[in-house]
Design a protein around this motif. Structure first.
Motif, PDB file in Angstrom:
ATOM      1  N   ILE A 251      36.398  68.154-114.981  1.00 51.36           N
ATOM      2  CA  ILE A 251      36.301  68.254-113.525  1.00 51.36           C
ATOM      3  C   ILE A 251      37.684  68.460-112.910  1.00 51.36           C
ATOM      4  O   ILE A 251      37.828  69.128-111.877  1.00 51.36           O
ATOM      5  N   LEU A 252      38.710  67.894-113.547  1.00 46.09           N
ATOM      6  CA  LEU A 252      40.068  67.968-113.017  1.00 46.09           C
ATOM      7  C   LEU A 252      40.893  69.091-113.638  1.00 46.09           C
ATOM      8  O   LEU A 252      42.020  69.338-113.202  1.00 46.09           O
ATOM      9  N   ALA A 253      40.368  69.768-114.642  1.00 47.65           N
ATOM     10  CA  ALA A 253      41.161  70.705-115.430  1.00 47.65           C
ATOM     11  C   ALA A 253      41.423  72.019-114.703  1.00 47.65           C
ATOM     12  O   ALA A 253      40.562  72.541-113.988  1.00 47.65           O
ATOM     13  N   PHE A 254      42.620  72.553-114.911  1.00 46.78           N
ATOM     14  CA  PHE A 254      42.988  73.874-114.405  1.00 46.78           C
ATOM     15  C   PHE A 254      42.856  74.900-115.511  1.00 46.78           C
ATOM     16  O   PHE A 254      43.296  74.674-116.639  1.00 46.78           O
ATOM     17  N   SER A 255      42.232  76.024-115.188  1.00 44.84           N
ATOM     18  CA  SER A 255      42.165  77.144-116.113  1.00 44.84           C
ATOM     19  C   SER A 255      42.426  78.416-115.321  1.00 44.84           C
ATOM     20  O   SER A 255      41.726  78.679-114.333  1.00 44.84           O
ATOM     21  N   PRO A 256      43.433  79.190-115.729  1.00 54.65           N
ATOM     22  CA  PRO A 256      43.756  80.397-114.966  1.00 54.65           C
ATOM     23  C   PRO A 256      42.715  81.494-115.075  1.00 54.65           C
ATOM     24  O   PRO A 256      42.755  82.465-114.325  1.00 54.65           O
ATOM     25  N   TYR A 257      41.762  81.347-115.998  1.00 56.20           N
ATOM     26  CA  TYR A 257      40.790  82.408-116.234  1.00 56.20           C
ATOM     27  C   TYR A 257      39.375  82.035-115.799  1.00 56.20           C
ATOM     28  O   TYR A 257      38.444  82.787-116.045  1.00 56.20           O
ATOM     29  N   GLN A 258      39.223  80.864-115.177  1.00 61.79           N
ATOM     30  CA  GLN A 258      37.902  80.427-114.734  1.00 61.79           C
ATOM     31  C   GLN A 258      38.006  79.809-113.347  1.00 61.79           C
ATOM     32  O   GLN A 258      39.076  79.358-112.923  1.00 61.79           O
ATOM     33  N   HIS A 259      36.871  79.777-112.654  1.00 63.10           N
ATOM     34  CA  HIS A 259      36.825  79.080-111.375  1.00 63.10           C
ATOM     35  C   HIS A 259      36.927  77.582-111.645  1.00 63.10           C
ATOM     36  O   HIS A 259      36.433  77.092-112.662  1.00 63.10           O
ATOM     37  N   PRO A 260      37.588  76.835-110.763  1.00 64.98           N
ATOM     38  CA  PRO A 260      37.696  75.386-110.980  1.00 64.98           C
ATOM     39  C   PRO A 260      36.331  74.714-110.964  1.00 64.98           C
ATOM     40  O   PRO A 260      35.433  75.117-110.227  1.00 64.98           O
ATOM     41  N   SER A 261      36.167  73.701-111.809  1.00 66.63           N
ATOM     42  CA  SER A 261      34.904  72.960-111.826  1.00 66.63           C
ATOM     43  C   SER A 261      34.696  72.210-110.524  1.00 66.63           C
ATOM     44  O   SER A 261      33.566  71.983-110.092  1.00 66.63           O
ATOM     45  N   LEU A 262      35.802  71.791-109.910  1.00 64.23           N
ATOM     46  CA  LEU A 262      35.737  71.099-108.625  1.00 64.23           C
ATOM     47  C   LEU A 262      36.676  71.819-107.676  1.00 64.23           C
ATOM     48  O   LEU A 262      37.878  71.830-107.865  1.00 64.23           O
ATOM     49  N   SER A 263      36.110  72.435-106.650  1.00 61.25           N
ATOM     50  CA  SER A 263      36.934  73.165-105.692  1.00 61.25           C
ATOM     51  C   SER A 263      36.726  72.554-104.310  1.00 61.25           C
ATOM     52  O   SER A 263      35.605  72.520-103.803  1.00 61.25           O
ATOM     53  N   TYR A 264      37.796  72.059-103.744  1.00 67.92           N
ATOM     54  CA  TYR A 264      37.677  71.474-102.415  1.00 67.92           C
ATOM     55  C   TYR A 264      39.016  71.504-101.688  1.00 67.92           C
ATOM     56  O   TYR A 264      40.069  71.776-102.268  1.00 67.92           O
ATOM     57  N   ASP A 265      38.951  71.228-100.405  1.00 65.98           N
ATOM     58  CA  ASP A 265      40.124  71.247 -99.541  1.00 65.98           C
ATOM     59  C   ASP A 265      40.842  69.911 -99.649  1.00 65.98           C
ATOM     60  O   ASP A 265      40.262  68.858 -99.376  1.00 65.98           O
ATOM     61  N   LEU A 266      42.121  69.941-100.020  1.00 64.66           N
ATOM     62  CA  LEU A 266      42.892  68.713-100.183  1.00 64.66           C
ATOM     63  C   LEU A 266      43.124  67.982 -98.871  1.00 64.66           C
ATOM     64  O   LEU A 266      43.575  66.838 -98.868  1.00 64.66           O
ATOM     65  N   CYS A 267      42.828  68.616 -97.745  1.00 64.59           N
ATOM     66  CA  CYS A 267      42.956  67.956 -96.441  1.00 64.59           C
ATOM     67  C   CYS A 267      41.803  66.993 -96.183  1.00 64.59           C
ATOM     68  O   CYS A 267      41.894  66.134 -95.299  1.00 64.59           O
ATOM     69  N   VAL A 268      40.721  67.160 -96.905  1.00 59.32           N
ATOM     70  CA  VAL A 268      39.488  66.422 -96.635  1.00 59.32           C
ATOM     71  C   VAL A 268      39.379  65.200 -97.545  1.00 59.32           C
ATOM     72  O   VAL A 268      39.717  65.263 -98.724  1.00 59.32           O
ATOM     73  N   HIS A 269      38.897  64.099 -96.986  1.00 57.24           N
ATOM     74  CA  HIS A 269      38.763  62.867 -97.772  1.00 57.24           C
ATOM     75  C   HIS A 269      37.808  63.098 -98.942  1.00 57.24           C
ATOM     76  O   HIS A 269      36.694  63.611 -98.757  1.00 57.24           O
ATOM     77  N   PRO A 270      38.211  62.727-100.156  1.00 57.92           N
ATOM     78  CA  PRO A 270      37.390  63.005-101.333  1.00 57.92           C
ATOM     79  C   PRO A 270      36.130  62.160-101.452  1.00 57.92           C
ATOM     80  O   PRO A 270      35.368  62.322-102.414  1.00 57.92           O
ATOM     81  N   SER A 271      35.883  61.263-100.511  1.00 57.69           N
ATOM     82  CA  SER A 271      34.651  60.467-100.570  1.00 57.69           C
ATOM     83  C   SER A 271      33.412  61.359-100.512  1.00 57.69           C
ATOM     84  O   SER A 271      32.353  60.996-101.025  1.00 57.69           O
TER      85      SER A 271
END
Length: 235
Positions: A74-94
């Motif tokens: 869920i937290l992993a970065f891959s330059p060749y794939q879409h992120p498993s979790l994509s969200y705006d860092l401005c927004v509370h992760p709750s």
């Protein structure tokens, strides 16, 4: 400082582990007001909730040669794939908990589990130490997926000191930070909440200059004491 119009204010590829098959999650938001958060939560709740199939507690690190540390998918970065979790860092992760089950967020951020880690971003000069959040339901002390998301949000919400703002390297950088600050504040629909957010001043997240999309963490070769260092990738 009194409010003035148009013036800002001050106050690689990962080794990853996947307990279950990876499924993309998309989390976006254009506002941080209480009313918009309620609406977002309602929409996400209609999605099929992700439930972990991990039946055993992450195994502790063993003594001996340093093991290869893998990051949760869920937290992993891959330059060749879409992120498993994509969200705006401005927004509370709750809001993530509306479509990812709590037991998944409680899973170890790494395999084997670690007691601390440090996140750095090439666009920022701050370090973000991540430590386990005390929990009565969790006996082992390890950094979880939840810890990473919440500590990153908290660190990026820290107010920028005027000296840090004045140290920006160029007029263009100042303009980009200002634009990010106004964009973040103006995304709040409710007038009172928007004015309150403006009064809190420029935040570290504004120094990302609009690159608020979380793309994941990639492991760096360096260490800070006993903590592994991970790089925050954004766009």
């Amino acid at each position: 400082m009194p409010a003035l119009t148009k013036h800002v204010r001050f106050s690689s590829i990962n080794a990853l582990y996947s307990p279950i098959p990876s499924t993309p999650y998309v989390f976006t938001s254009t506002a941080t007001s209480s009313s918009s958060m309620s609406s977002e939560g309602s929409n996400h709740s209609k999605r099929r909730r992700h439930v972990s199939k991990l039946t055993t507690r992450p195994r502790p690190a063993l003594a001996g040669p340093e093991p290869i540390v893998r990051i949760h998918y869920i937290l992993a970065f891959s330059p060749y794939q879409h992120p498993s979790l994509s969200y705006d860092l401005c927004v509370h992760p709750s809001l993530v908990s509306t479509y990812i089950a709590p037991d998944v967020l409680a899973e170890s951020a790494t395999d084997p589990p670690v007691q601390s880690l440090i996140v750095m971003c090439p666009h920022l000069h701050w370090e973000f130490p991540i430590n386990p959040t005390p929990s009565k339901s969790r006996k082992d002390s390890y950094v979880s997926v939840h810890d990473v998301l919440h500590e990153l949000y908290r660190g990026l919400r820290a107010t920028v000191h005027p000296s840090e703002y004045e140290a920006l390297p160029s007029v263009e950088a100042v303009a980009n930070v200002n634009e990010a600050y106004y964009s973040r504040c103006n995304s709040i629909v409710e007038t009172k909440a928007r004015l309150e957010e403006q009064a809190k001043g420029v935040k570290r997240v504004d120094f990302l200059m609009g690159r608020n999309r979380f793309l994941g963490l990639s492991k760096k070769t360096s260490r800070k004491g006993d903590s592994l260092v991970w790089e925050l990738n954004v766009s």
